[in-house]
Write a protein that holds these residues in place. Structure first.
Motif, mmCIF file in Angstrom:
data_model
loop_
_atom_site.group_PDB
_atom_site.id
_atom_site.type_symbol
_atom_site.label_atom_id
_atom_site.label_comp_id
_atom_site.label_asym_id
_atom_site.label_seq_id
_atom_site.Cartn_x
_atom_site.Cartn_y
_atom_site.Cartn_z
ATOM 1 N N LEU A 121 50.030 41.313 23.151
ATOM 2 C CA LEU A 121 50.843 42.442 22.663
ATOM 3 C C LEU A 121 50.050 43.742 22.754
ATOM 4 O O LEU A 121 50.556 44.770 23.208
ATOM 5 N N GLU A 122 48.771 43.678 22.377
ATOM 6 C CA GLU A 122 47.943 44.889 22.448
ATOM 7 C C GLU A 122 47.695 45.296 23.908
ATOM 8 O O GLU A 122 47.756 46.478 24.240
ATOM 9 N N PHE B 7 49.616 44.834 26.415
ATOM 10 C CA PHE B 7 50.844 45.408 26.984
ATOM 11 C C PHE B 7 51.131 46.802 26.407
ATOM 12 O O PHE B 7 51.373 47.751 27.138
ATOM 13 N N ARG B 8 51.047 46.906 25.078
ATOM 14 C CA ARG B 8 51.422 48.171 24.431
ATOM 15 C C ARG B 8 50.440 49.289 24.732
ATOM 16 O O ARG B 8 50.825 50.420 24.998
ATOM 17 N N ASN B 9 49.148 48.975 24.674
ATOM 18 C CA ASN B 9 48.158 50.045 24.790
ATOM 19 C C ASN B 9 47.567 50.202 26.185
ATOM 20 O O ASN B 9 46.987 51.225 26.493
ATOM 21 N N ASP C 256 49.170 48.619 29.180
ATOM 22 C CA ASP C 256 50.150 48.330 30.220
ATOM 23 C C ASP C 256 49.771 47.125 31.082
ATOM 24 O O ASP C 256 50.008 47.102 32.285
ATOM 25 N N ARG D 218 50.189 43.057 31.637
ATOM 26 C CA ARG D 218 51.014 41.911 31.252
ATOM 27 C C ARG D 218 50.264 40.604 31.507
ATOM 28 O O ARG D 218 49.265 40.578 32.213
ATOM 29 N N PRO E 116 57.895 40.355 23.268
ATOM 30 C CA PRO E 116 57.680 41.803 23.413
ATOM 31 C C PRO E 116 56.534 42.175 24.361
ATOM 32 O O PRO E 116 56.452 43.324 24.787
ATOM 33 N N ALA E 117 55.660 41.215 24.686
ATOM 34 C CA ALA E 117 54.564 41.504 25.629
ATOM 35 C C ALA E 117 55.030 41.332 27.071
ATOM 36 O O ALA E 117 54.248 41.484 28.010
#
Lengths: 125, 359
Positions: free
Chosen positions: A65-66, A68-70, A72, A74, A92-93
């Motif tokens: 998750l981190e 992906f969110r911070n 980009d 996957r 969500p990732a």
């Protein structure tokens, strides 16, 4: 470059050999979520191969998750976990794929190739 | 007198609950005194009181409650329920029970297994499970006058099943991980062996080492094993003579990953000692000693020392076995693991978490 997140040394070793023989370059091997983030920041891998149970407090889904969110980045989840709750938490990732342990090295290499093509297509769109 | 007594005969031999019914002030309720109750109510109560299945009866539009002795544990420490509205007794769960009760009064029976209800039986809310049937009670003309609740509490069974499911999932997870590990060991053993016979023998030994740990692992939500058990099972298949190998150290628990790594390492060491080292002649000995600080074996120190064996020469190349006992073990213990090929004998040391004092 590919980031491998796997806390079992022997499995990491096998994956490392298989990926380098298939012509991929490894950004590094992380045994914990924190190490995974560190390597990602330093080397900007195209994707990560992510185990879910890791050494340390945070698990592979937290790391994914981190990433992906911070950053980009996957992940392909490569894990013995197969329950629906786990895949829901990982959603969500935007996982690139799932490999269930034990997996063959051939299926891993195929999955990495497929995921890289998918990422390439998304970029050109 | 005999006429008056006969009004209560349906309550005979009905246990504690029948006395409660007898003592209750019914006059002030819509049912009126017992003497005026319709025969169908008395018959139904008599049937209920003599059942050893927990049963409750909710009578009339007000759901006036009766129950038998077997039903009492289901009420827990709730205040007495007899004569009260069933709706009031189970107020905390009525949003779920109410519709089922209304169905029963409309003539429809409902059977539900392991129905979860948040109930308040001793002043605090708890989740409990019930297998029950609500069935309408009819008089001789087919009019519905109430419903009977026949119920078995299944909370313990449901919780036991839940624990078994967690354990099963954990076991499934472990099996997959172990198979992945076996795959990794197999592929790397094949790669690093000079011929198939050597590969087969090494692979068999390594698998046996992995398997032997399973005998000493205690599996719960986490798994661990005692060091004594790990050492004993790693050495057992080799039928070593008394006194050739000594093992000394506290019998602490190691978590699964460390237990597996230690077992694999001991297998490599003992196989190597039998082939080339101190156990390959008649006189050599091996001393294994370990010490530990910290509750989870995080400060674990182990020393394997071979002596009086043939003169040692270091192998020309480091194979999978040496990576296994050094890199893999170091990673599993979060420290260092090193084999040294001294002429006088092989030594091998695991030092976890910088605990470097020698034994």
């Amino acid at each position: 470059m590919i980031l491998l997140v796997e806390d079992d040394y022997l499995i990491a070793m096998q994956v490392e050999i298989a990926l380098s023989e298939a012509g991929f370059e490894l950004a590094g091997i992380a045994a914990s979520a924190d190490e995974a983030i560190e390597i990602a920041v330093a080397h900007h891998p195209a994707l990560a191969i992510m185990d879910i149970r890791l050494a340390g407090k945070r698990d592979g889904i937290d790391a994914a998750l981190e990433l992906f969110r911070n950053h980009d980045i996957r992940c392909i989840f490569a894990t013995a976990h197969s329950d629906p709750d786990t895949s829901k938490r990982a959603e969500p990732a935007q996982p690139l794929g799932w490999l269930q342990k034990p997996y063959t090295m051939a299926s891993l290499v195929d999955e990495v190739q497929r995921a890289l093509e998918e990422l390439g297509r998304n970029r050109t769109q | 007198l005999s006429v008056a007594v006969s009004h209560y005969r349906f309550l005979n031999a009905g246990g504690e609950a029948s006395r409660e019914i007898m003592d209750f002030e019914w006059k002030s309720t819509s049912l009126g005194p017992i003497e005026e109750w319709p025969p169908v109510l008395k018959t139904t109560i008599a049937l209920m009181l003599r059942s050893t299945f927990p049963k409750a009866l909710a009578w009339g539009p007000e759901f006036i409650t009766f129950h038998n002795d077997a039903f009492r544990p289901i009420l827990g420490k709730k205040p007495p329920a007899i004569g009260k509205s069933f709706k009031e007794v189970w107020a905390e769960a009525w949003d779920k029970i109410g519709p089922i009760a209304r169905d029963a009064l409309a003539g429809e029976s409902t059977f539900i297994e392991n129905f979860p209800l948040a109930v308040n039986r001793d002043g605090s809310h708890e989740k409990a499970y019930f297998t029950f049937c609500y069935s309408p009670v009819l008089d001789a003309d087919g009019a519905i006058l109430g419903f009977m609740d026949t119920v078995v509490e299944t909370t313990e069974m449901v919780e036991a099943q839940r624990r078994a499911d967690v354990l099963n999932a954990e076991l499934g997870h472990r099996i997959r991980n172990i198979l992945a590990l076996v795959g990794s060991i197999a592929s790397q053993t094949l790669r690093s062996s000079d011929n198939l016979a050597e590969a087969e023998s090494s692979l068999n030994h390594r698998l046996r080492a992995l398997a032997s740990v399973q005998d000493v692992l205690r599996t719960g939500s986490t798994s661990d094993a005692e060091v004594h058990g790990i050492v004993a099972t790693a050495l057992a298949p080799h039928a070593l003579q008394d006194g050739r190998v000594t093992a000394e150290g506290p019998n602490v628990q190691l978590p699964e990953e460390k237990a597996l790594a230690l077992s694999l390492a001991l297998n490599e060491l003992v196989t190597n000692a039998i082939k080339y080292g101190a156990l390959s002649n008649e006189t050599g000995t091996v001393a294994i000693a370990w010490d530990v600080e910290g509750t989870e074996g995080q400060d674990f120190h182990l020393l394997w020392r071979e002596s009086r064996g043939p003169a040692v020469t270091a192998p020309l190349k480091a194979g999978f076995g040496s990576r296994l006992i050094q890199n893999h073990v170091a990673k599993a213990f979060g420290g260092k693991a090193q084999i040294t090929f001294e002429t006088a004998g092989v030594t091998y040391e695991i030092i976890a978490n910088g605990h470097e004092t020698s034994l």
